[in-house]
Design an enzyme around this catalytic site. Structure first.
Site, mmCIF file in Angstrom:
data_model
loop_
_atom_site.group_PDB
_atom_site.id
_atom_site.type_symbol
_atom_site.label_atom_id
_atom_site.label_comp_id
_atom_site.label_asym_id
_atom_site.label_seq_id
_atom_site.Cartn_x
_atom_site.Cartn_y
_atom_site.Cartn_z
ATOM 1 N N GLY A 87 37.759 44.827 42.077
ATOM 2 C CA GLY A 87 38.422 43.534 42.433
ATOM 3 C C GLY A 87 38.646 43.570 44.055
ATOM 4 O O GLY A 87 39.500 42.932 44.683
ATOM 5 N N GLU A 140 25.925 34.177 45.005
ATOM 6 C CA GLU A 140 26.634 34.632 44.029
ATOM 7 C C GLU A 140 26.447 33.932 42.542
ATOM 8 O O GLU A 140 26.439 34.085 41.625
ATOM 9 C CB GLU A 140 28.202 34.912 44.334
ATOM 10 C CG GLU A 140 28.993 35.435 43.390
ATOM 11 C CD GLU A 140 29.024 36.765 43.285
ATOM 12 O OE1 GLU A 140 28.729 37.606 44.259
ATOM 13 O OE2 GLU A 140 29.315 37.670 41.930
ATOM 14 N N ASP A 171 36.227 35.472 48.941
ATOM 15 C CA ASP A 171 35.777 36.860 49.173
ATOM 16 C C ASP A 171 34.719 36.648 50.265
ATOM 17 O O ASP A 171 34.778 37.604 51.097
ATOM 18 C CB ASP A 171 35.215 37.414 47.753
ATOM 19 C CG ASP A 171 36.013 37.489 46.634
ATOM 20 O OD1 ASP A 171 37.333 37.235 46.842
ATOM 21 O OD2 ASP A 171 35.521 37.609 45.372
HETATM 22 C C1 GLA Z 1 37.025 36.681 42.436
HETATM 23 C C2 GLA Z 1 36.343 35.395 43.177
HETATM 24 C C3 GLA Z 1 37.051 34.872 44.231
HETATM 25 C C4 GLA Z 1 38.606 34.448 43.396
HETATM 26 C C5 GLA Z 1 39.208 35.448 42.949
HETATM 27 C C6 GLA Z 1 40.502 35.313 42.113
HETATM 28 O O1 GLA Z 1 37.388 37.563 43.271
HETATM 29 O O2 GLA Z 1 35.160 35.781 43.646
HETATM 30 O O3 GLA Z 1 36.557 33.577 44.474
HETATM 31 O O4 GLA Z 1 38.573 33.173 42.751
HETATM 32 O O5 GLA Z 1 38.357 36.196 42.052
HETATM 33 O O6 GLA Z 1 41.387 34.754 43.193
#
Ligand code: GLA
Length: 380
Positions: free
Chosen positions: A119, A155, A167
């Site tokens: 994450g 992605e 991200d």
């Molecule tokens: C992942 C995705 C992001 C976002 C998060 C949840 O990290 O890549 O774009 O949606 O999950 O907030």
């Protein structure tokens, strides 16, 4: 790590490389809001991917991944999705080609200390680092936002995760000791200092890697879109959940599958929570901010269903402790890390408490990272 990556490159390819440092990210609050046109509050961190890269005068791209000591190559004539880590690099190259930027062959070593599937956006770091490296090598003159959008498209089209922009944005726009409030609709953003010297951002990695993460992520996105479609029939002006209110959602409750209703309810709450939370942070009210983090966790766990027992356990442990202002699952979910705001002088007590309780319950050690907020992608 930079020096080691450089040496490895010289050993493998026999020339001097360009070095690019590309960070992972945290997100203080605003989860699963980015692809619903809402707000997020991320920052880049001290965990990073490092590229050593140089052109090779051929039509071939050769990469060496330090994490598994594996080499992979692809030809620029046929850049199509391929299983494995090389797919992330190929996605970037294909997206650049598709947008009319010419790419020639390169050699690279990719190293890093961002745990995969935790994450912390290791994939966005791999993408953003490569876009920035190629931008430098070929002189495209891309803006940071264009780079982020290229990473996001990569992605979507290669690994096939229909992610939002958070991200890739945070990876490229991070600033030391600043969090960024991004409006994911307009892409306007604002920095403000994370000025809490008495607190540390502590990440507790559950070490759970959920294999459903990418497919379930895409399902969540579709569920939000189907909620919007239902609301639109009564309120055509609603373009995304950002525009929807709880009362609009109530109007269509009967026609929605219960899960879709729950997903939309979470997102509508979370979008407004980020607004409140940002205000609290600006006023220095970290404890009140932390309460909202727990609310986010509750929503992610019960309504959005992207938590797991291990993450719920970590958050419930956090909530027992006075030194913790707030905690929640962070990122896409289904495993990975919780983010915890912990009093700086109690961090050691806290981490040993978490380690022993988690070990006792799940018979495995969580990894714990005390992070700092750093600059975004840096081309050295
Ligand atoms: C992942 C995705 C992001 C976002 C998060 C949840 O990290 O890549 O774009 O949606 O999950 O907030």
């Amino acid at each position: 790590m930079i020096q080691k990556t450089k040496e490895q490159f010289v050993e493998l390819f026999g020339k001097e490389p360009l070095i690019v440092v590309s960070p992972g990210r945290i997100n203080l609050i605003g989860e699963h809001t980015d692809y619903n046109d809402g707000f997020v509050l991320p920052a880049a961190i001290d965990k990073k991917i490092v590229y050593a890269i140089a052109l090779n005068g051929t039509n071939q791209c050769n990469a060496f991944a330090e994490f598994n000591q594996e080499k992979a190559s692809f030809s620029l004539d046929a850049v199509v999705p391929t299983p494995g880590w090389i797919n992330y690099l190929m996605g970037v190259v294909a997206t650049l080609q598709q947008r009319g930027y010419s790419v020639a062959g390169f050699d690279c070593v990719v190293a890093g200390d961002i745990p995969v599937g935790a994450g912390l956006s290791s994939s966005a770091a791999v993408e953003g680092g490569l876009v920035a490296a190629l931008d430098k090598l070929f002189g495209y003159g891309l803006s940071r936002m264009e780079m982020a959008l290229i990473g996001q498209q990569a992605e979507h089209t290669f690994p096939g995760v229909m992610c939002g922009i958070m991200d890739q944005f945070a990876n490229l726009h991070g600033k030391k000791d600043q969090v960024i409030r991004l409006d994911c609709r307009s892409l306007d953003y604002e920095y403000f200092p994370f000025a809490f010297p008495g607190y540390k951002v502590v990440l507790c990695n559950s070490m759970v890697h959920h294999s459903l993460a990418s497919s379930e992520y895409n399902v969540r996105r579709q569920q939000c879109e189907s909620g919007v479609k239902a609301i639109q029939r009564l309120h055509p002006e609603v373009k995304s959940l950002r525009d929807a209110s709880k009362s609009m959602l109530e109007e269509v409750k009967e026609e929605l599958p219960a899960k879709v209703y729950d997903r939309c309810l979470y997102v509508i709450d979370e979008i407004s929570r980020v607004q409140t939370a940002t205000g609290l942070l600006q006023q220095g009210k970290l404890n009140e901010f932390g309460k909202l983090m727990y609310e986010t966790h509750e929503g992610l766990s019960k309504l959005y269903e992207v938590s797991c027992p291990e993450l719920d356990f970590l958050v419930s442990l956090a909530s027992e402790r006075e030194e913790v202002a707030g905690a929640r699952v962070m990122g896409g979910g289904f495993g990975g890390c919780t983010i915890n705001l912990v009093e700086a002088d109690k961090v050691e007590d806290y981490t040993s408490f978490i380690r022993s309780r988690y070990q006792e319950r799940y018979k495995k050690d969580p990894e714990i990272y005390v992070t700092t907020i750093e600059n975004g992608v840096t081309v050295l």
